[in-house]
Design a protein around this motif. Structure first.
Motif, mmCIF file in Angstrom:
data_model
loop_
_atom_site.group_PDB
_atom_site.id
_atom_site.type_symbol
_atom_site.label_atom_id
_atom_site.label_comp_id
_atom_site.label_asym_id
_atom_site.label_seq_id
_atom_site.Cartn_x
_atom_site.Cartn_y
_atom_site.Cartn_z
ATOM 1 N N LEU A 637 36.392 47.810 38.709
ATOM 2 C CA LEU A 637 35.756 46.928 39.687
ATOM 3 C C LEU A 637 36.139 47.395 41.074
ATOM 4 O O LEU A 637 37.196 48.006 41.278
ATOM 5 N N ASN A 638 35.295 47.108 42.023
ATOM 6 C CA ASN A 638 35.553 47.441 43.422
ATOM 7 C C ASN A 638 35.142 46.259 44.272
ATOM 8 O O ASN A 638 33.967 45.874 44.306
ATOM 9 N N SER A 639 36.125 45.675 44.940
ATOM 10 C CA SER A 639 35.850 44.479 45.729
ATOM 11 C C SER A 639 35.062 44.791 46.991
ATOM 12 O O SER A 639 34.365 43.917 47.503
ATOM 13 N N ALA A 640 35.164 46.021 47.499
ATOM 14 C CA ALA A 640 34.389 46.364 48.695
ATOM 15 C C ALA A 640 32.906 46.473 48.375
ATOM 16 O O ALA A 640 32.053 46.050 49.159
ATOM 17 N N TYR A 641 32.570 47.051 47.222
ATOM 18 C CA TYR A 641 31.174 47.174 46.832
ATOM 19 C C TYR A 641 30.649 45.907 46.173
ATOM 20 O O TYR A 641 29.431 45.729 46.067
ATOM 21 N N GLY A 642 31.548 45.064 45.664
ATOM 22 C CA GLY A 642 31.113 43.899 44.923
ATOM 23 C C GLY A 642 30.531 44.250 43.579
ATOM 24 O O GLY A 642 29.678 43.531 43.054
ATOM 25 N N ASP A 656 26.587 43.304 39.573
ATOM 26 C CA ASP A 656 26.869 42.820 40.922
ATOM 27 C C ASP A 656 27.466 41.426 40.775
ATOM 28 O O ASP A 656 26.755 40.465 40.475
ATOM 29 N N TYR A 657 28.789 41.315 40.968
ATOM 30 C CA TYR A 657 29.410 40.014 40.753
ATOM 31 C C TYR A 657 29.266 39.090 41.956
ATOM 32 O O TYR A 657 29.601 37.907 41.876
ATOM 33 N N LEU A 658 28.787 39.621 43.083
ATOM 34 C CA LEU A 658 28.503 38.752 44.213
ATOM 35 C C LEU A 658 27.198 37.988 43.991
ATOM 36 O O LEU A 658 27.137 36.762 44.183
ATOM 37 N N GLN A 659 26.150 38.710 43.604
ATOM 38 C CA GLN A 659 24.862 38.085 43.323
ATOM 39 C C GLN A 659 24.745 37.653 41.860
ATOM 40 O O GLN A 659 23.760 37.011 41.492
ATOM 41 N N LYS A 660 25.745 38.062 41.047
ATOM 42 C CA LYS A 660 25.789 37.709 39.619
ATOM 43 C C LYS A 660 24.526 38.178 38.905
ATOM 44 O O LYS A 660 23.825 37.408 38.241
ATOM 45 N N HIS A 734 21.545 44.690 47.696
ATOM 46 C CA HIS A 734 22.942 44.330 47.453
ATOM 47 C C HIS A 734 23.883 45.055 48.411
ATOM 48 O O HIS A 734 24.767 44.444 49.015
ATOM 49 N N LEU A 735 23.682 46.353 48.586
ATOM 50 C CA LEU A 735 24.590 47.117 49.438
ATOM 51 C C LEU A 735 24.365 46.850 50.915
ATOM 52 O O LEU A 735 25.263 47.024 51.727
ATOM 53 N N SER A 736 23.157 46.440 51.278
ATOM 54 C CA SER A 736 22.889 46.136 52.688
ATOM 55 C C SER A 736 23.724 44.952 53.152
ATOM 56 O O SER A 736 24.130 44.872 54.317
ATOM 57 N N SER A 737 23.992 44.014 52.215
ATOM 58 C CA SER A 737 24.825 42.878 52.584
ATOM 59 C C SER A 737 26.295 43.250 52.687
ATOM 60 O O SER A 737 27.080 42.509 53.265
ATOM 61 N N ILE A 738 26.667 44.396 52.107
ATOM 62 C CA ILE A 738 28.075 44.819 52.135
ATOM 63 C C ILE A 738 28.357 45.738 53.315
ATOM 64 O O ILE A 738 29.323 45.567 54.054
ATOM 65 N N PHE A 739 27.468 46.741 53.512
ATOM 66 C CA PHE A 739 27.694 47.740 54.554
ATOM 67 C C PHE A 739 26.710 47.495 55.704
ATOM 68 O O PHE A 739 25.533 47.828 55.608
#
Length: 1129
Positions: A637-642, A656-660, A734-739
């Motif tokens: 798992l990687n908390s930065a990428y979610g 994607d555990y942020l958006q599940k 998903h990645l746009s919300s992270i980076f």
């Protein structure tokens, strides 16, 4: 003796460049390959072989299969012996030492030399050992091996140097503790019993001197015979013949009465004035039946009779319950006056001791606690309180509360994580403990200067997780988590669904993944499920999201026999992998009913979660057409990428555990596409029931896990989606919300299974399994995803900046790099290949420093909202781009498999170094760790070798045959960590921590506690004039005069052999250094010289005695013949 092999250093660390070459896969250790490199790397490696040494540090947990118990009432040190020959010494928290007899014989009995800093052990191989406890690493000073008799019981009187040894033949021998030489004084069994007795009395089961007169020795025989032996007169004072066998004897402190425990569950009290019959016989747990007879009871294995000045006497014993109460737990009974208290124990009682204030047997004992040694636990009962509470144990004796199934070791953790976990776990601690201080408080220990936060995590068979504070060689439980609370309790009709997957323990923990910085925690269970937890200091009412993954298919992947003979490594780019057939309609057969269902049911209601780790997401693999899901073999798992990635023998899933949501679910074959280096043949499906072992076979000539590959019916749909780029758009969102700086990346981000590799010589292309056979049948093997790691890396040769990637390693030695960007043009897909199953990835910058994965800084999601601190994700990135100016473009990738290690330069994909770790065995565990401000690759092999390799040159630095792999438990629990430390489960109840760092070995003496502290022996109480006058103990007893060589002579040399201890010198070498060490060694040398001179003096005296005897006989002969005539001869 362990064989140490260290390789000479001096090999160059930079790799020469030879354009057009290929990696020399069969090259020697640390040999640079001739693959082209973009530039000459100049990395100064600081690690040498002198920086490494294997050494055991400390052992935690209750000793496995304990056998004996002893306590020093003055030093307050406790000793526990075990069946494997181990001795555990415990004092105050931090004072914990483990010793091991080299013979491995079981420890039968332990005897402290009270307040002398020494311990006598009697082992099952009929050997006595004297241990020196005045050093931090105890060592054996003397040993005495009995050759003709077997040892059954030992007794050492207080402040005496003469040890009584009872044997199986019924004889009693006496040993001088100082010289460890047998005395000529022997109490033979036929002299102790009456001449009219026709049977042998049996082995000696008890020896004790009378508290009233030290010159009287009480000898108990197994048959029920008790003898009071007068040591001065060398005769028997009295004999007692009892019908029942004797197990133990305990004196009253005045020496006028003693109590015996018997095999029929009775206690007999005897008075020395009248030994014809017992003063009293009681059956504490035997009720009188209607016919007037007592119930038959179990034996009372031990009894202790202790007096108190301010209350009635205590009688403590184990056993004695009636036989009709089947299934009742083992008990310890405390009789205090007329009150009888029965304490039930969780495990069978091995031994117990009553702790008293005084070491003198002829004084009022004043008992204050009972130490109870159980088969799998260690309990101390407080006798000073009427309800007899137990003390809270400061030692981690409950590691095995449920069997340990996996371990994880984290050194140099964030400093705030341990106090937080402790504060949360303290709220759930048990209550009702005694408020008094822990009575085993001997020794001294101080926290060393070189300490850093360390945490050990253990997973258990019942699904529980335990967090332990392992800082400074101690171990204390911080927090306990129960993963079973996430699931509904299985109903009677649903038991069979998970029973076919696992025979028992459906919640057993297989793997653990923890990010200490973000405090996100993942658990992999044996029922093919993953639980993701987030940490919060506040309770919350939430629902647990459940995601179901259909990761199974109906085709098997088989390596074609023509792989290395008729076909190239890579398939035609225009070719397509075989598509799976759609699933057949569900029939009415029982197996087909189990389709698209998980093994366990997640709670679907609102749940109140206490502070601590709170479950947020559960990912479960589904049954497919009656086939259970395969166990999960890898997780990251990687908390930065979610993102959360999991794999098994069927394929790979990314969540994607942020958006599940599930972002990717593909079989391993689909990830290869046309770049598959093996030809996969479609075969008919066969039913497979999953193995519960969870580990590979340890034989070198067998194939790995029996991994079954099948293909998800939905994976074909995913393949078509990937061809149109639809999942890439999902991941882009998903990645746009992270980076937020996503525009800086060269291409739109997406999840593309782009494969990168470096070709390997054709002759090694089939060394993927542990089978050496080359037949087509033996080459059939299943490919599982064995390791996963998210990292900032280069997905393609043309990349100029690192991007988020997922590195995937498989059981066939293949590595797939899954970057998160779309290539601008079509590129040839290649595969990175190693020998055997891939175990570990690691990443270094161009300066040789370790690159950690990016992470998210922890934030409490359930904390009250604060407008001043908006809830934004804060990321910490260790991208190589931050030091490109100093170190140049790119980074190094370290890949380790079961047989081989390689170092690649990214993004050029050049193989810089290759090292064949082992040919005859295979690597079980490999980790890239930090040691001495540098980085190395640490490996543990199935043949017991521990190896370290330098990075990046892969020079062998350490190769030690340390631990033979005796069972799967070691393979399942062995793990390395930073700082030169490692651990494994050495027994079902104990964790052994070791170090492979020379620096830590040198500092170990400072880290360990002192077992012996100088304490004045308490003075004996003044008995008073009347007691002294009427007590009958007017004359003193000099054992030296009675047992010494002058009076008793020498014992037979064939009876016992003295063996000088070899560990004393080693202990002194470890304990001292410099001038002090030299002085200590000189003193020991003088002692040895003195011993040799003493032996020479003994031989000289013997020769003089012989000469005197000869002279005497010659003189007598001369007198006899003096007056005789010549004819009288």
């Amino acid at each position: 003796m362990k064989k140490f092999r260290k390789v000479l250093d001096g090999l160059t660390t930079s790799s020469p460049v030879n354009p057009g070459g290929s990696p020399a896969c069969g090259s020697a250790a640390g040999t640079p390959s001739t693959a082209p490199t973009p530039r000459e790397l100049e990395i100064q490696e600081t690690l040498m072989s002198e920086h490494f040494q294997i050494c055991k540090t400390v052992r935690h947990g209750v000793p496995y299969q304990p056998t004996a118990l002893a306590f020093d009432p003055v030093q307050k040190i406790l000793a526990i012996g075990s069946r494997s020959g181990g001795v555990r010494l415990l004092g105050r928290p931090g004072v914990d030492c483990h010793c091991q007899h080299e013979s491995g014989a079981a420890v039968l009995q332990l005897q402290f030399l009270i307040n002398e800093g020494a311990l006598v052990t009697a082992c099952a191989d009929d050997t006595l050992h004297l241990w020196n406890l005045r050093q931090r690493r105890p060592a054996i000073l003397h040993s005495l091996k009995f050759s003709r008799e077997r040892i059954t019981f030992c007794h050492l009187p207080f402040q005496s140097k003469w040890l009584y040894v009872g044997t199986e033949r019924g004889n009693t021998h006496i040993v001088n503790i100082e010289s460890f030489i047998l005395s000529g004084y022997v109490i033979m069994w036929n002299k102790a019993i009456e001449l009219s007795t026709k049977t042998h009395p049996g082995p000696v089961v008890h020896l004790s001197d009378s508290p009233k007169d030290e010159g009287k020795l009480l000898i108990g025989f197994e048959s029920g015979t008790i003898v009071m032996w007068d040591l001065r007169a060398k005769r028997t004072d009295f004999r007692i013949h009892y019908d029942e066998a004797i197990h133990s004897v305990s004196w009253h402190h005045e020496g006028r009465q003693f109590m015996c425990s018997h095999s029929d569950g009775s206690l007999s009290m005897w008075n020395l004035r009248n030994t014809a019959k017992p003063l009293q016989v009681t059956f504490p747990h035997g009720k009188t039946q209607r016919d007037g007879r007592k119930e038959s009871c179990k034996p009372i294995l031990k009894v202790e009779y202790k007096t108190s000045r301010n209350s009635e006497a205590f009688v403590v014993f184990s056993g004695g319950l009636s036989y009709d109460k089947a299934g009742r737990r083992p008990t310890l009974t405390i009789m205090h006056g007329k009150a009888i208290t029965v304490l039930e124990m969780d495990y069978p009682i091995v031994d117990f001791l009553v702790l008293c204030d005084t070491p003198y047997l002829n004084e009022v004992q004043e008992p204050y606690a009972v130490v109870v040694l159980l088969e799998k636990d260690f309990v101390v009962v407080d006798l000073t309180q009427s309800n007899f509470p137990i003390f809270e144990n400061p030692y981690p004796m409950d590691i095995h509360e449920s069997p340990v199934t996996c371990t994880a070791y984290f050194a140099d953790c964030p400093p705030d994580i341990i106090p937080v976990l402790y504060s949360i776990g303290a709220k759930h601690k048990k209550t009702g403990y005694s408020h008094k201080e822990w009575p085993v408080s001997g020794g001294t220990w101080a926290v060393g200067s070189q300490t850093y936060p360390e945490i050990i995590i253990t997973g258990h068979a019942d699904g529980s997780i335990k967090f332990w504070d392992a800082t400074a060689i101690t171990l204390q439980m911080l927090y306990k988590l129960k993963t079973s609370k996430v699931f509904e309790k299985p109903k009677s009709g649903d038991v069979g669904r998970s029973a076919e997957l696992v025979e028992e323990d459906p919640y057993a923990v297989q793997m653990i993944s923890w990010c200490p910085q973000s405090r996100i925690f993942c658990v992999v269970g044996i029922s093919a499920h993953v639980i993701l937890y987030r940490f919060s200091k506040h309770d919350a009412n939430t629902t647990i999201t459940s995601l179901e993954v259909r990761l199974q298919c109906e085709m098997e992947d088989v390596i074609s026999p023509s792989d290395t003979e008729n076909t190239p490594y890579f398939s035609d780019p225009s070719g397509h992998s075989p598509q799976p057939q759609p699933p057949s309609p569900r029939s009415n057969t029982p197996d087909s009913v189990r389709d698209s269902i998980p093994c366990l049911k997640v709670k679907d209601r609102m749940i109140r979660m206490p502070p601590g780790y709170q479950a947020e997401l559960v990912v479960q693999l589904l049954w497919v057409d009656g086939e259970p899901p395969q166990q999960i073999t890898s997780l990251d798992l990687n908390s930065a990428y979610g993102l959360l990635a999991l794999g098994n023998c069927n394929g790979l899933a990314v969540v994607d555990y942020l958006q599940k949501t599930i972002l990717l679910c593909m079989s391993t074959l689909e990830l290869y596409g046309s770049a598959d280096p093996f030809q996969r043949l479609t075969r008919s499906p066969r039913k497979n029931r999953q193995s519960t072992s969870g580990l590979t076979e340890l034989s070198d000539n067998q194939v790995s896990l029996d991994l079954e590959r099948s293909k998800s019916p939905t994976s074909g749909f995913f393949s078509h989606l990937f061809s149109f780029g639809i999942p890439y758009l999902l991941l882009l969102i998903h990645l746009s919300s992270i980076f937020p700086d996503i525009s800086l990346l060269p291409h739109p981000l997406f999840l593309s299974p782009l494969l990168h590799s470096f070709s390997e010589s054709r002759e090694n292309s089939f060394s993927r399994s542990r089978s050496s056979s080359v037949s087509s049948i033996d080459r059939e093997t299943k490919e599982a995803v064995t390791t996963l790691q998210f990292a900032e890396s280069y997905g393609r040769k043309s990349d100029t900046l690192p991007t988020p990637c997922l590195w995937v390693g498989t059981s066939l030695g293949l590595v797939l790099i899954i970057p998160m960007s779309i290539p601008t043009d079509e590129q040839e897909r290649t595969v990175l290949m190693l020998k055997s199953s891939v175990l570990r990835f690691g990443f270094l910058d161009c300066g040789g420093a370790l690159i950690n994965s990016p992470y998210e800084v922890w934030r409490d999601q359930h904390a009250p909202y604060d407008s001043d601190r908006p809830r934004k994700r804060k990321l910490v990135n260790f991208s190589p781009s931050s030091f490109q100016e100093a170190s140049g473009d790119g980074h190094l990738a370290v890949v380790c498999s079961e047989r081989q290690a390689k170092v690649f330069f990214m993004p050029s994909q050049a193989c810089l170094y290759v090292h064949n770790i082992t040919e005859s065995s295979f690597v079980l565990r490999a980790d890239v760790v930090s040691v001495c401000n540098s980085v190395c690759l640490a490996c543990f092999c199935a043949n017991g070798h521990i190896m370290t390799l330098s990075l990046p040159s892969l020079r062998p630095l350490l190769d030690v045959s340390y631990l033979p792999l005796t069972d799967m438990r070691i393979a399942r629990t062995f793990c390395f960590t930073n700082g030169g430390q490692a651990l494994y489960l050495c027994s079902p109840t104990e964790i052994q921590r070791i170090t492979y760092s020379q620096e830590m070995c040198d500092n170990l003496q400072e880290m360990l506690g002192e077992l012996f502290t100088p304490i004045e022996t308490p003075e004996a109480q003044n008995r008073g004039f009347l007691k002294g006058f009427f007590g009958g103990n007017a004359q003193t007893f000099d054992r030296e005069e009675l047992f010494g060589e002058a009076a008793a002579g020498k014992a037979s040399r064939s009876l016992a052999q003295h063996i000088p201890g070899q560990g004393g010198m080693e202990g002194m070498k470890a304990a001292a250094g410099g001038v002090v060490g030299e002085l200590a060694r000189a003193r020991i040398a003088l002692d040895e010289r003195g011993q040799r001179l003493g032996e020479l003096e003994e031989r000289t005296a013997l020769m003089m005695t012989s000469a005197d005897t000869f002279s005497k006989h010659a003189h007598e002969l001369m007198l006899k013949c003096k007056d005789k005539k010549w004819y009288q001869f």
